[in-house]
Design a protein around this motif. Structure first.
Motif, short mmCIF file in Angstrom:
data_model
loop_
_atom_site.label_atom_id
_atom_site.label_comp_id
_atom_site.label_asym_id
_atom_site.label_seq_id
_atom_site.Cartn_x
_atom_site.Cartn_y
_atom_site.Cartn_z
N GLU A 250 16.84 11.89 -14.68
CA GLU A 250 18.06 13.56 -15.14
C GLU A 250 18.88 13.51 -14.98
O GLU A 250 19.68 13.89 -16.60
CB GLU A 250 17.27 14.30 -14.06
N ASN A 279 14.73 18.25 -10.35
CA ASN A 279 13.78 17.97 -9.99
C ASN A 279 13.09 17.25 -9.20
O ASN A 279 11.72 17.35 -8.51
CB ASN A 279 12.55 18.45 -11.54
N GLU A 282 10.35 18.18 -6.53
CA GLU A 282 9.95 18.39 -6.71
C GLU A 282 8.58 17.26 -7.38
O GLU A 282 7.31 17.23 -6.36
CB GLU A 282 9.51 19.92 -7.23
N ARG A 283 9.39 16.85 -7.58
CA ARG A 283 8.50 15.29 -8.25
C ARG A 283 7.73 14.62 -7.06
O ARG A 283 6.88 14.52 -6.97
CB ARG A 283 8.88 14.65 -9.40
#
Length: 323
Positions: A250, A279, A282-283
């Motif tokens: 990202e 993220n 979370e991933r």
């Protein structure tokens, strides 16, 4: 929230016996090695790995008591794990672990390396005395995997081209191999079928991967007091884990910070912020949950019992550490 120690209630008495035996097993002639062993095994810890061995042992010996060889396997598993931690702390130059001073910080690197070597040697000797070639092969592979994992981690420091697959393979070598092979070895000592033995191996493998991924998440999200080591220490040392690997996808600038090894002021703080903002965490949680579920599914052919339930609950419990 359920505590990990309450999950081990079916083998509470077994773990008490194990703790008493460990100090006797490593009774070295040299007083400094004895002091190092006393420090290591007196510090306690959750005894996760021998607990898994004991739960598998009782879960596969439902109508009879576990054997002295099952107990010895659990003790060997904890000795091997502890030896690997001693060597890890030397390589990483760690001063504390679980908020307790490391062997190398107390006794120096030379004694720490010798203490780790001694524990590996003692565990190998006790392993040979189990007189079960398949079990010897399984646990010997673990010791080899530890070295392989440590070498790979050292070679891949600050390597932003590291793939998620390579990260998981290294995590298997450093964490999951011991859980996988010792769980399978416990089944072998119980005389289970090859199919069940492989199920037990897969349980330990997926549980170990989930455990390591959660640990790597906590390196970013937990405080230094909770971790027992400085927060963000993996990233600072160039050890790239799942949250950082996902975050780089990202935020390519994170790769720039890593490649220059955080040489400029504020680099470390900015890197940790980039991991926490995207993220990646979370991933990584989703990845840990996937392996936890795989661990549970690996146990579907094991006969129902308190120990079987505890093994499944343990896979769920590991995920609760993230929150």
């Amino acid at each position: 929230m359920t505590s990990v120690t309450s999950l081990f209630s079916p083998v509470d008495h077994d773990l008490t016996i194990l703790s008493a035996n460990l100090k006797e097993l490593v009774g070295a002639q040299h007083p400094i090695l004895s002091a190092a062993a006393e420090h290591l095994f007196g510090a306690g810890g959750k005894r996760l790995r021998p607990a898994i061995v004991l739960l598998v042992s009782r879960g596969t010996m439902l109508n009879q008591d576990i054997t002295p060889r099952h107990r010895r396997l659990a003790e060997i598993t904890e000795m091997i794990h502890t030896a690997s931690l001693v060597h890890d702390d030397v390589v990483d130059e760690s001063e504390i672990r679980r908020n307790v001073a490391t062997v190398n910080s107390l006794f120096g690197n030379r004694i720490a390396v010798l203490a780790g070597d001694f524990l590996f040697a003692q565990s190998s000797w006790y392993l040979a005395n189990l007189d079960n070639l398949e079990v010897v092969k399984l646990l010997s592979e673990v010791i080899r995997d530890f070295a392989e994992g440590e070498i790979r981690q050292g070679l891949n420091r600050f390597d932003t081209s590291l793939s998620l697959e390579a990260y998981l393979e290294k995590s298997y070598f450093k964490t999951a191999s011991l859980m996988a092979n010792s769980a399978k070895a416990a089944g072998v000592l119980s005389g289970v079928s090859d199919a069940i033995a492989n199920d037990l191996y897969n349980y330990g493998r997926h549980l170990g991967l989930s455990f390591q991924i959660v640990d790597d998440i906590l390196d970013f999200t937990a405080s230094s007091e909770v971790l027992g080591k400085p927060a963000g220490s993996d990233l600072i040392s160039g050890n790239l884990t799942a949250p950082a690997l996902y975050a780089m996808e990202e935020s390519p600038y994170l790769a720039t910070l890593i490649e220059r090894e955080f040489s400029e002021e504020g680099d470390i703080e900015e890197a940790i912020a980039l991991v926490n903002q995207g993220n990646g965490i979370e991933r990584s949680r989703e990845l840990a949950a996937h392996h936890s579920q795989q661990a549970i599914e690996s146990l579907q052919n094991l006969k129902p019992s308190d120990c079987h339930q505890a093994l499944m609950d343990l896979a769920d419990y590991i995920l609760t550490r993230m929150y």
